[in-house]
Design a protein around this motif. Structure first.
Motif, PDB file in Angstrom:
ATOM      1  N   PRO A  37      71.813  34.898  30.797  1.00 54.01           N
ATOM      2  CA  PRO A  37      73.104  34.855  31.507  1.00 54.01           C
ATOM      3  C   PRO A  37      72.950  34.268  32.921  1.00 54.01           C
ATOM      4  CG  PRO A  37      72.723  37.026  30.554  1.00 54.01           C
ATOM      5  CD  PRO A  37      71.467  36.256  30.386  1.00 54.01           C
ATOM      6  N   GLU A  38      73.970  33.534  33.357  1.00 54.77           N
ATOM      7  CA  GLU A  38      73.927  32.886  34.672  1.00 54.77           C
ATOM      8  C   GLU A  38      73.741  33.880  35.807  1.00 54.77           C
ATOM      9  OE1 GLU A  38      77.122  30.203  35.422  1.00 54.77           O
ATOM     10  OE2 GLU A  38      76.802  29.113  33.554  1.00 54.77           O
ATOM     11  N   ALA A  39      74.369  35.034  35.710  1.00 56.46           N
ATOM     12  CA  ALA A  39      74.251  36.030  36.778  1.00 56.46           C
ATOM     13  C   ALA A  39      72.796  36.471  36.948  1.00 56.46           C
ATOM     14  CB  ALA A  39      75.130  37.235  36.481  1.00 56.46           C
ATOM     15  N   GLN A  40      72.093  36.637  35.849  1.00 56.66           N
ATOM     16  CA  GLN A  40      70.691  37.051  35.921  1.00 56.66           C
ATOM     17  C   GLN A  40      69.832  35.940  36.526  1.00 56.66           C
ATOM     18  OE1 GLN A  40      69.103  38.390  32.196  1.00 56.66           O
ATOM     19  NE2 GLN A  40      67.121  38.912  33.059  1.00 56.66           N
ATOM     20  N   ILE A  41      70.121  34.697  36.164  1.00 51.17           N
ATOM     21  CA  ILE A  41      69.382  33.569  36.736  1.00 51.17           C
ATOM     22  C   ILE A  41      69.616  33.487  38.242  1.00 51.17           C
ATOM     23  CG2 ILE A  41      69.178  31.047  36.754  1.00 51.17           C
ATOM     24  CD1 ILE A  41      69.840  31.116  33.750  1.00 51.17           C
ATOM     25  N   ARG A  42      70.857  33.729  38.678  1.00 51.15           N
ATOM     26  CA  ARG A  42      71.158  33.711  40.118  1.00 51.15           C
ATOM     27  C   ARG A  42      70.367  34.784  40.864  1.00 51.15           C
ATOM     28  NH1 ARG A  42      76.626  32.577  38.500  1.00 51.15           N
ATOM     29  NH2 ARG A  42      77.116  30.453  39.127  1.00 51.15           N
ATOM     30  N   VAL A  43      70.330  35.990  40.304  1.00 50.56           N
ATOM     31  CA  VAL A  43      69.596  37.088  40.952  1.00 50.56           C
ATOM     32  C   VAL A  43      68.110  36.741  41.049  1.00 50.56           C
ATOM     33  CG1 VAL A  43      68.854  39.484  40.666  1.00 50.56           C
ATOM     34  CG2 VAL A  43      71.251  38.881  40.331  1.00 50.56           C
ATOM     35  N   ILE A  44      67.549  36.227  39.960  1.00 50.11           N
ATOM     36  CA  ILE A  44      66.138  35.854  39.972  1.00 50.11           C
ATOM     37  C   ILE A  44      65.885  34.733  40.984  1.00 50.11           C
ATOM     38  CG2 ILE A  44      64.298  34.791  38.594  1.00 50.11           C
ATOM     39  CD1 ILE A  44      65.524  36.287  36.157  1.00 50.11           C
ATOM     40  N   GLY A  45      66.769  33.739  41.020  1.00 54.36           N
ATOM     41  CA  GLY A  45      66.622  32.634  41.958  1.00 54.36           C
ATOM     42  C   GLY A  45      66.704  33.076  43.406  1.00 54.36           C
ATOM     43  N   LEU A  46      67.692  33.915  43.717  1.00 51.47           N
ATOM     44  CA  LEU A  46      67.824  34.397  45.095  1.00 51.47           C
ATOM     45  C   LEU A  46      66.646  35.280  45.494  1.00 51.47           C
ATOM     46  CD1 LEU A  46      71.638  35.187  45.307  1.00 51.47           C
ATOM     47  CD2 LEU A  46      70.375  33.467  46.601  1.00 51.47           C
ATOM     48  N   THR A  47      66.205  36.128  44.585  1.00 53.24           N
ATOM     49  CA  THR A  47      65.057  36.994  44.874  1.00 53.24           C
ATOM     50  C   THR A  47      63.808  36.154  45.140  1.00 53.24           C
ATOM     51  OG1 THR A  47      65.981  38.733  43.479  1.00 53.24           O
ATOM     52  CG2 THR A  47      63.639  38.881  43.985  1.00 53.24           C
ATOM     53  N   THR A  48      63.580  35.155  44.307  1.00 55.39           N
ATOM     54  CA  THR A  48      62.428  34.282  44.489  1.00 55.39           C
ATOM     55  C   THR A  48      62.520  33.510  45.807  1.00 55.39           C
ATOM     56  OG1 THR A  48      62.287  34.042  42.095  1.00 55.39           O
ATOM     57  CG2 THR A  48      61.090  32.432  43.412  1.00 55.39           C
ATOM     58  N   ALA A  49      63.702  33.025  46.138  1.00 56.78           N
ATOM     59  CA  ALA A  49      63.888  32.293  47.389  1.00 56.78           C
ATOM     60  C   ALA A  49      63.625  33.186  48.596  1.00 56.78           C
ATOM     61  CB  ALA A  49      65.296  31.718  47.454  1.00 56.78           C
ATOM     62  N   ILE A  50      64.093  34.410  48.555  1.00 50.09           N
ATOM     63  CA  ILE A  50      63.884  35.342  49.661  1.00 50.09           C
ATOM     64  C   ILE A  50      62.399  35.668  49.810  1.00 50.09           C
ATOM     65  CG2 ILE A  50      64.290  37.727  50.417  1.00 50.09           C
ATOM     66  CD1 ILE A  50      67.164  37.381  49.210  1.00 50.09           C
ATOM     67  N   ILE A  51      61.735  35.922  48.680  1.00 47.44           N
ATOM     68  CA  ILE A  51      60.293  36.203  48.734  1.00 47.44           C
ATOM     69  C   ILE A  51      59.548  34.997  49.300  1.00 47.44           C
ATOM     70  CG2 ILE A  51      58.235  36.592  47.323  1.00 47.44           C
ATOM     71  CD1 ILE A  51      60.048  38.336  45.498  1.00 47.44           C
ATOM     72  N   GLY A  52      59.897  33.800  48.838  1.00 42.67           N
ATOM     73  CA  GLY A  52      59.260  32.590  49.350  1.00 42.67           C
ATOM     74  C   GLY A  52      59.485  32.409  50.840  1.00 42.67           C
ATOM     75  N   PHE A  53      60.707  32.663  51.307  1.00 41.33           N
ATOM     76  CA  PHE A  53      61.012  32.554  52.729  1.00 41.33           C
ATOM     77  C   PHE A  53      60.169  33.542  53.536  1.00 41.33           C
ATOM     78  CE2 PHE A  53      63.429  33.819  56.493  1.00 41.33           C
ATOM     79  CZ  PHE A  53      63.578  32.575  57.108  1.00 41.33           C
ATOM     80  N   ILE A  54      60.055  34.764  53.058  1.00 36.76           N
ATOM     81  CA  ILE A  54      59.262  35.786  53.751  1.00 36.76           C
ATOM     82  C   ILE A  54      57.794  35.372  53.822  1.00 36.76           C
ATOM     83  CG2 ILE A  54      58.397  38.158  53.571  1.00 36.76           C
ATOM     84  CD1 ILE A  54      61.213  38.898  52.476  1.00 36.76           C
ATOM     85  N   VAL A  55      57.267  34.851  52.712  1.00 35.95           N
ATOM     86  CA  VAL A  55      55.865  34.423  52.700  1.00 35.95           C
ATOM     87  C   VAL A  55      55.643  33.268  53.668  1.00 35.95           C
ATOM     88  CG1 VAL A  55      54.070  33.359  51.271  1.00 35.95           C
ATOM     89  CG2 VAL A  55      55.388  35.276  50.379  1.00 35.95           C
ATOM     90  N   VAL A  56      56.535  32.277  53.658  1.00 36.85           N
ATOM     91  CA  VAL A  56      56.400  31.151  54.587  1.00 36.85           C
ATOM     92  C   VAL A  56      56.495  31.637  56.033  1.00 36.85           C
ATOM     93  CG1 VAL A  56      57.519  29.044  55.439  1.00 36.85           C
ATOM     94  CG2 VAL A  56      57.188  29.391  52.981  1.00 36.85           C
ATOM     95  N   PHE A  57      57.461  32.496  56.339  1.00 38.64           N
ATOM     96  CA  PHE A  57      57.612  33.022  57.693  1.00 38.64           C
ATOM     97  C   PHE A  57      56.359  33.776  58.112  1.00 38.64           C
ATOM     98  CE2 PHE A  57      59.086  36.263  60.706  1.00 38.64           C
ATOM     99  CZ  PHE A  57      59.669  35.436  61.664  1.00 38.64           C
ATOM    100  N   TRP A  58      55.833  34.587  57.200  1.00 40.45           N
ATOM    101  CA  TRP A  58      54.636  35.382  57.477  1.00 40.45           C
ATOM    102  C   TRP A  58      53.423  34.475  57.725  1.00 40.45           C
ATOM    103  CZ3 TRP A  58      50.428  36.563  53.898  1.00 40.45           C
ATOM    104  CH2 TRP A  58      49.546  37.507  54.395  1.00 40.45           C
ATOM    105  N   LEU A  59      53.263  33.430  56.891  1.00 36.75           N
ATOM    106  CA  LEU A  59      52.132  32.526  57.056  1.00 36.75           C
ATOM    107  C   LEU A  59      52.247  31.690  58.333  1.00 36.75           C
ATOM    108  CD1 LEU A  59      51.626  31.310  53.387  1.00 36.75           C
ATOM    109  CD2 LEU A  59      50.121  32.816  54.699  1.00 36.75           C
ATOM    110  N   ARG A  60      53.459  31.266  58.660  1.00 40.61           N
ATOM    111  CA  ARG A  60      53.636  30.460  59.883  1.00 40.61           C
ATOM    112  C   ARG A  60      53.433  31.294  61.144  1.00 40.61           C
ATOM    113  NH1 ARG A  60      53.850  25.162  59.980  1.00 40.61           N
ATOM    114  NH2 ARG A  60      55.724  24.920  61.141  1.00 40.61           N
TER     115      ARG A  60
END
Length: 62
Positions: A37-60
């Motif tokens: 379902p699209e809603a589940q894909i959106r949740v997974i996408g947003l969660t992954t994007a947030i985790i990626g942003f946190i990792v990049v911020f942490w590494l920088r």
């Protein structure tokens, strides 16, 4: 801005390697995505994007 383009190029490179190394598994993954379902894909996408942003911020910051 240069770092963003390098990161995008690396992501494209890695994705291409996955398709080259595991074509059958990638086809199955796409079929699963189409059945999800699209809603589940959106949740997974947003969660992954947030985790990626946190990792990049942490590494920088390190």
């Amino acid at each position: 801005m240069k770092d963003l383009f390098i990161a995008l190029a690396l992501a494209v490179c890695l994705e291409g390697l996955l398709y080259a190394a595991f074509p059958q598994q990638m086809k199955r993954a796409i079929a699963l995505m189409l059945a999800t379902p699209e809603a589940q894909i959106r949740v997974i996408g947003l969660t992954t994007a947030i985790i990626g942003f946190i990792v990049v911020f942490w590494l920088r910051a390190a």
